[in-house]
Design a protein around this motif. Sequence first.
Motif, short mmCIF file in Angstrom:
data_model
loop_
_atom_site.label_atom_id
_atom_site.label_comp_id
_atom_site.label_asym_id
_atom_site.label_seq_id
_atom_site.Cartn_x
_atom_site.Cartn_y
_atom_site.Cartn_z
N ALA A 223 107.16 58.51 92.66
CA ALA A 223 108.56 58.92 92.80
C ALA A 223 109.54 57.75 92.81
CB ALA A 223 108.74 59.77 94.07
N PRO A 224 109.55 56.93 91.76
CA PRO A 224 110.48 55.80 91.77
C PRO A 224 111.93 56.25 91.68
CG PRO A 224 109.48 56.03 89.61
CD PRO A 224 108.77 57.01 90.50
N ALA A 225 112.79 55.58 92.42
CA ALA A 225 114.22 55.91 92.38
C ALA A 225 114.91 55.28 91.18
CB ALA A 225 114.88 55.44 93.67
N SER A 226 114.26 54.27 90.59
CA SER A 226 114.82 53.60 89.42
C SER A 226 113.68 52.98 88.64
CB SER A 226 115.82 52.52 89.85
OG SER A 226 115.13 51.44 90.47
N LEU A 227 114.01 52.32 87.54
CA LEU A 227 112.99 51.65 86.73
C LEU A 227 112.47 50.38 87.38
CD1 LEU A 227 114.31 51.98 83.05
CD2 LEU A 227 112.21 52.97 84.02
N ALA A 228 113.11 49.93 88.44
CA ALA A 228 112.73 48.65 89.05
C ALA A 228 111.29 48.68 89.54
CB ALA A 228 113.68 48.32 90.19
N ALA A 229 110.87 49.77 90.17
CA ALA A 229 109.52 49.83 90.73
C ALA A 229 108.44 49.82 89.65
CB ALA A 229 109.37 51.06 91.63
N PRO A 230 108.50 50.70 88.63
CA PRO A 230 107.47 50.61 87.58
C PRO A 230 107.51 49.31 86.81
CG PRO A 230 109.14 52.26 87.03
CD PRO A 230 109.36 51.87 88.44
N MET A 231 108.70 48.75 86.60
CA MET A 231 108.79 47.49 85.88
C MET A 231 108.20 46.34 86.69
SD MET A 231 109.79 48.00 82.89
CE MET A 231 109.84 46.25 82.47
N ALA A 232 108.22 46.46 88.02
CA ALA A 232 107.61 45.43 88.85
C ALA A 232 106.11 45.36 88.61
CB ALA A 232 107.91 45.69 90.32
N VAL A 233 105.46 46.53 88.42
CA VAL A 233 104.03 46.54 88.11
C VAL A 233 103.79 45.94 86.73
CG1 VAL A 233 101.97 47.97 87.90
CG2 VAL A 233 103.76 48.60 89.53
N TYR A 234 104.61 46.34 85.78
CA TYR A 234 104.48 45.78 84.43
C TYR A 234 104.64 44.27 84.45
CZ TYR A 234 105.55 44.92 79.49
OH TYR A 234 105.55 44.43 78.21
N ASP A 235 105.63 43.78 85.16
CA ASP A 235 105.88 42.34 85.22
C ASP A 235 104.77 41.60 85.95
OD1 ASP A 235 108.24 42.73 83.84
OD2 ASP A 235 109.50 42.76 85.64
N ALA A 236 104.12 42.27 86.91
CA ALA A 236 103.02 41.62 87.63
C ALA A 236 101.88 41.27 86.69
CB ALA A 236 102.53 42.53 88.75
N TYR A 237 101.78 42.01 85.60
CA TYR A 237 100.72 41.76 84.63
C TYR A 237 101.12 40.74 83.55
CZ TYR A 237 97.26 45.25 86.07
OH TYR A 237 96.29 45.94 86.75
N ALA A 238 102.25 40.08 83.71
CA ALA A 238 102.72 39.14 82.68
C ALA A 238 101.65 38.12 82.28
CB ALA A 238 104.00 38.44 83.16
N PRO A 239 100.91 37.52 83.24
CA PRO A 239 99.86 36.57 82.82
C PRO A 239 98.80 37.22 81.93
CG PRO A 239 100.34 36.34 85.16
CD PRO A 239 101.03 37.59 84.71
N LEU A 240 98.47 38.49 82.20
CA LEU A 240 97.48 39.17 81.37
C LEU A 240 98.02 39.46 79.99
CD1 LEU A 240 94.70 40.55 81.15
CD2 LEU A 240 95.81 42.67 81.93
N TRP A 241 99.26 39.96 79.90
CA TRP A 241 99.83 40.23 78.58
C TRP A 241 99.82 38.97 77.73
CZ3 TRP A 241 98.82 44.64 79.76
CH2 TRP A 241 99.49 45.46 80.65
#
Length: 297
Positions: A223-241
């Motif tokens: 239940a994210p209130a904005s895109l910030a929460a899901p994008m934080a997970v995406y950004d956490a994987y930056a080294p893997l990408w």
Amino acid sequence: SGEFAPTYYLQSDAPLYYYSFTDAFIAMAYRSLPPAQQARLDPMITGFNPADMYAADHIRRVLLTFPGVFSGIGEFSIHKEFVSAKIAGGAASLTDPALDRILDFAAEAGLVVILHNDINMPFPKPDQEPYVLLQLRDVLLRHPQTTVIWAHVGLGRIVRPVTDQLALLDRALSNPALPNLYIDISWDETAKYITSSPEAVARTAALINKYPDRFLFGTDVVAPASLAAPMAVYDAYAPLWKALTPEASQRVRMSLLLEPTTNWLIGVPVRRATHPANTLPKLPVGTANDTGDVADA
């Protein structure tokens, strides 16, 4: 909890129960959307207890009541830290015939299964056999026609990777008897292990580069209130990408997009269950199929 009304399973010691109306709620919300928005979503059935022999009947009734809405079932949990012990009526099990009945029906109805099953118990003793992993292997081998996405690679807040986990995944993904297994790397708790060191990133990237069509990325944000929460997970994987090949990175990061011409989640076969009542598979009153001996994964 007094006047405090918990909204998350970690906010109280109260027992947990399965709220079956959630499937109708999701279906009605989905139907309220315009077709262009519906095309972006693949709703899943979740309002069932996997330890209930009637769970498969519930799933069938949902499909009959809301044809054309649902693409799969899950994420639902069997072994899960902090959750299994709180389920009212007893915990689910990988050896329960109710689970076999669910997976048999999912295969027949064309439903993708997203399964949460921890790879090990919390705080295992040194050299303790990860029996949960062996039971999961046996479940997958018993149901070769059921597409199973293993949520979070079996990891959790305190359930850590087992010894040689990447080697075990390599064996499973290379096993011709397990073409039905896909790996989900969603959740920030999973990301913390995969990105814990340059070596962990490099070894994980090597495995994904080897099997780019067997890994999926999602956020697992509630239940994210904005895109910030899901994008934080995406950004956490930056080294893997960054460590993946361009082709593998594109495929994994975009894996949850449905290809409209083939009706596949990229790499994962999906068909929205539109069976008329007279063609939807009927459920026998029985238990798990007897498939005989199976080879090691």
